[in-house]
Design a protein around this motif. Structure first.
Motif, PDB file in Angstrom:
ATOM      1  N   VAL A 102       0.815  -1.213   0.000  1.00 18.10           N
ATOM      2  CA  VAL A 102       0.000   0.000   0.000  1.00 18.10           C
ATOM      3  C   VAL A 102       0.851   1.266   0.000  1.00 18.10           C
ATOM      4  CG1 VAL A 102      -1.686   1.328   1.345  1.00 18.10           C
ATOM      5  CG2 VAL A 102      -1.957  -1.128   1.113  1.00 18.10           C
ATOM      6  N   VAL A 103       1.990   1.227   0.685  1.00 17.32           N
ATOM      7  CA  VAL A 103       2.767   2.450   0.874  1.00 17.32           C
ATOM      8  C   VAL A 103       4.138   2.408   0.196  1.00 17.32           C
ATOM      9  CG1 VAL A 103       3.800   3.973   2.598  1.00 17.32           C
ATOM     10  CG2 VAL A 103       1.607   2.897   3.072  1.00 17.32           C
ATOM     11  N   VAL A 104       4.942   1.412   0.538  1.00 18.71           N
ATOM     12  CA  VAL A 104       6.354   1.424   0.149  1.00 18.71           C
ATOM     13  C   VAL A 104       6.549   1.372  -1.367  1.00 18.71           C
ATOM     14  CG1 VAL A 104       8.557   0.209   0.360  1.00 18.71           C
ATOM     15  CG2 VAL A 104       7.074   0.441   2.350  1.00 18.71           C
ATOM     16  N   ILE A 105       5.962   0.388  -2.015  1.00 13.89           N
ATOM     17  CA  ILE A 105       6.177   0.251  -3.466  1.00 13.89           C
ATOM     18  C   ILE A 105       5.581   1.427  -4.235  1.00 13.89           C
ATOM     19  CG2 ILE A 105       5.623  -1.156  -5.501  1.00 13.89           C
ATOM     20  CD1 ILE A 105       6.024  -3.634  -3.692  1.00 13.89           C
ATOM     21  N   PRO A 106       4.314   1.821  -3.977  1.00 12.04           N
ATOM     22  CA  PRO A 106       3.787   2.980  -4.705  1.00 12.04           C
ATOM     23  C   PRO A 106       4.587   4.262  -4.463  1.00 12.04           C
ATOM     24  CG  PRO A 106       1.984   1.761  -3.721  1.00 12.04           C
ATOM     25  CD  PRO A 106       3.254   1.168  -3.186  1.00 12.04           C
ATOM     26  N   ALA A 107       4.974   4.515  -3.210  1.00 13.44           N
ATOM     27  CA  ALA A 107       5.730   5.733  -2.913  1.00 13.44           C
ATOM     28  C   ALA A 107       7.092   5.714  -3.599  1.00 13.44           C
ATOM     29  CB  ALA A 107       5.903   5.894  -1.405  1.00 13.44           C
ATOM     30  N   THR A 108       7.760   4.576  -3.565  1.00 16.75           N
ATOM     31  CA  THR A 108       9.077   4.467  -4.194  1.00 16.75           C
ATOM     32  C   THR A 108       8.996   4.736  -5.697  1.00 16.75           C
ATOM     33  OG1 THR A 108       9.755   2.845  -2.535  1.00 16.75           O
ATOM     34  CG2 THR A 108      11.041   2.932  -4.574  1.00 16.75           C
ATOM     35  N   LEU A 109       8.019   4.131  -6.345  1.00 18.62           N
ATOM     36  CA  LEU A 109       7.874   4.336  -7.790  1.00 18.62           C
ATOM     37  C   LEU A 109       7.509   5.784  -8.118  1.00 18.62           C
ATOM     38  CD1 LEU A 109       6.047   1.034  -8.767  1.00 18.62           C
ATOM     39  CD2 LEU A 109       8.390   1.681  -9.313  1.00 18.62           C
ATOM     40  N   ASN A 110       6.557   6.353  -7.379  1.00 19.90           N
ATOM     41  CA  ASN A 110       6.130   7.727  -7.660  1.00 19.90           C
ATOM     42  C   ASN A 110       7.233   8.740  -7.380  1.00 19.90           C
ATOM     43  OD1 ASN A 110       3.568   7.004  -8.561  1.00 19.90           O
ATOM     44  ND2 ASN A 110       2.749   6.978  -6.488  1.00 19.90           N
ATOM     45  N   ILE A 111       7.938   8.567  -6.276  1.00 17.14           N
ATOM     46  CA  ILE A 111       9.040   9.487  -5.957  1.00 17.14           C
ATOM     47  C   ILE A 111      10.166   9.336  -6.980  1.00 17.14           C
ATOM     48  CG2 ILE A 111      10.865   9.974  -4.280  1.00 17.14           C
ATOM     49  CD1 ILE A 111       8.739   9.258  -2.105  1.00 17.14           C
ATOM     50  N   GLY A 112      10.487   8.107  -7.343  1.00 21.43           N
ATOM     51  CA  GLY A 112      11.532   7.881  -8.337  1.00 21.43           C
ATOM     52  C   GLY A 112      11.215   8.524  -9.679  1.00 21.43           C
ATOM     53  N   LEU A 113       9.971   8.393 -10.128  1.00 24.19           N
ATOM     54  CA  LEU A 113       9.573   9.012 -11.391  1.00 24.19           C
ATOM     55  C   LEU A 113       9.605  10.538 -11.299  1.00 24.19           C
ATOM     56  CD1 LEU A 113       6.710   6.662 -12.566  1.00 24.19           C
ATOM     57  CD2 LEU A 113       8.865   7.100 -13.743  1.00 24.19           C
ATOM     58  N   THR A 114       9.181  11.066 -10.165  1.00 24.69           N
ATOM     59  CA  THR A 114       9.203  12.520  -9.983  1.00 24.69           C
ATOM     60  C   THR A 114      10.637  13.046 -10.020  1.00 24.69           C
ATOM     61  OG1 THR A 114       7.176  12.428  -8.679  1.00 24.69           O
ATOM     62  CG2 THR A 114       8.530  14.402  -8.445  1.00 24.69           C
ATOM     63  N   VAL A 115      11.538  12.369  -9.336  1.00 22.94           N
ATOM     64  CA  VAL A 115      12.946  12.779  -9.342  1.00 22.94           C
ATOM     65  C   VAL A 115      13.508  12.707 -10.759  1.00 22.94           C
ATOM     66  CG1 VAL A 115      15.264  12.128  -8.559  1.00 22.94           C
ATOM     67  CG2 VAL A 115      13.365  12.205  -6.928  1.00 22.94           C
ATOM     68  N   LEU A 116      13.205  11.629 -11.475  1.00 28.47           N
ATOM     69  CA  LEU A 116      13.680  11.485 -12.848  1.00 28.47           C
ATOM     70  C   LEU A 116      13.195  12.640 -13.722  1.00 28.47           C
ATOM     71  CD1 LEU A 116      15.109   9.844 -15.072  1.00 28.47           C
ATOM     72  CD2 LEU A 116      12.947   8.630 -15.399  1.00 28.47           C
ATOM     73  N   LYS A 117      11.923  12.998 -13.596  1.00 29.19           N
ATOM     74  CA  LYS A 117      11.372  14.101 -14.395  1.00 29.19           C
ATOM     75  C   LYS A 117      12.057  15.425 -14.075  1.00 29.19           C
ATOM     76  CE  LYS A 117       6.747  12.226 -14.927  1.00 29.19           C
ATOM     77  NZ  LYS A 117       5.344  12.393 -14.550  1.00 29.19           N
ATOM     78  N   VAL A 118      12.285  15.687 -12.791  1.00 26.71           N
ATOM     79  CA  VAL A 118      12.953  16.931 -12.394  1.00 26.71           C
ATOM     80  C   VAL A 118      14.368  16.989 -12.961  1.00 26.71           C
ATOM     81  CG1 VAL A 118      13.876  18.213 -10.413  1.00 26.71           C
ATOM     82  CG2 VAL A 118      11.549  17.296 -10.341  1.00 26.71           C
ATOM     83  N   VAL A 119      15.088  15.897 -12.851  1.00 22.25           N
ATOM     84  CA  VAL A 119      16.460  15.850 -13.372  1.00 22.25           C
ATOM     85  C   VAL A 119      16.458  16.069 -14.887  1.00 22.25           C
ATOM     86  CG1 VAL A 119      18.442  14.333 -13.761  1.00 22.25           C
ATOM     87  CG2 VAL A 119      17.371  14.443 -11.511  1.00 22.25           C
ATOM     88  N   LEU A 120      15.533  15.436 -15.586  1.00 24.66           N
ATOM     89  CA  LEU A 120      15.469  15.601 -17.039  1.00 24.66           C
ATOM     90  C   LEU A 120      15.086  17.029 -17.424  1.00 24.66           C
ATOM     91  CD1 LEU A 120      13.801  12.231 -18.044  1.00 24.66           C
ATOM     92  CD2 LEU A 120      16.159  12.942 -18.475  1.00 24.66           C
TER      93      LEU A 120
END
Length: 93
Positions: free
Chosen positions: A67-85
């Motif tokens: 419920v928390v760990v996997i969704p948060a990890t994926l969403n945060i990772g994608l957000t960081v990737l977008k910001v870096v790009l």
């Protein structure tokens, strides 16, 4: 040597970049920002959906994971990737 190993080795050899120039980096960054992130978002959405549907049958830490760990990890990772790009695109490499 098996046929698969020959094919794999030939593909690896073809993909070796002797010289990675600014143009290649810019094209890859643009592709990743546009098409790459869309593909990653779709994959992440599918994974999150599956985890949340499985969570109803889980208990304890496994439920927290789904419920928390996997969704948060994926969403945060994608957000960081977008910001870096976005930052990389703004600097024009």
């Amino acid at each position: 040597m098996s046929k698969w190993v020959e094919i794999r080795d030939s593909v690896e050899e073809a993909l070796k970049a002797k010289e990675v120039g600014q143009d290649m980096k810019l094209k890859f960054t643009n592709w990743l920002a546009d098409e790459g992130t869309r593909m990653l978002e779709k994959a992440a959405d599918n994974i999150v959906e599956e985890c949340k549907s499985d969570a109803s049958s889980e208990k304890g830490w496994c439920k927290v994971r789904d419920v928390v760990v996997i969704p948060a990890t994926l969403n945060i990772g994608l957000t960081v990737l977008k910001v870096v790009l976005e930052k990389a695109a703004a600097e024009k490499l």
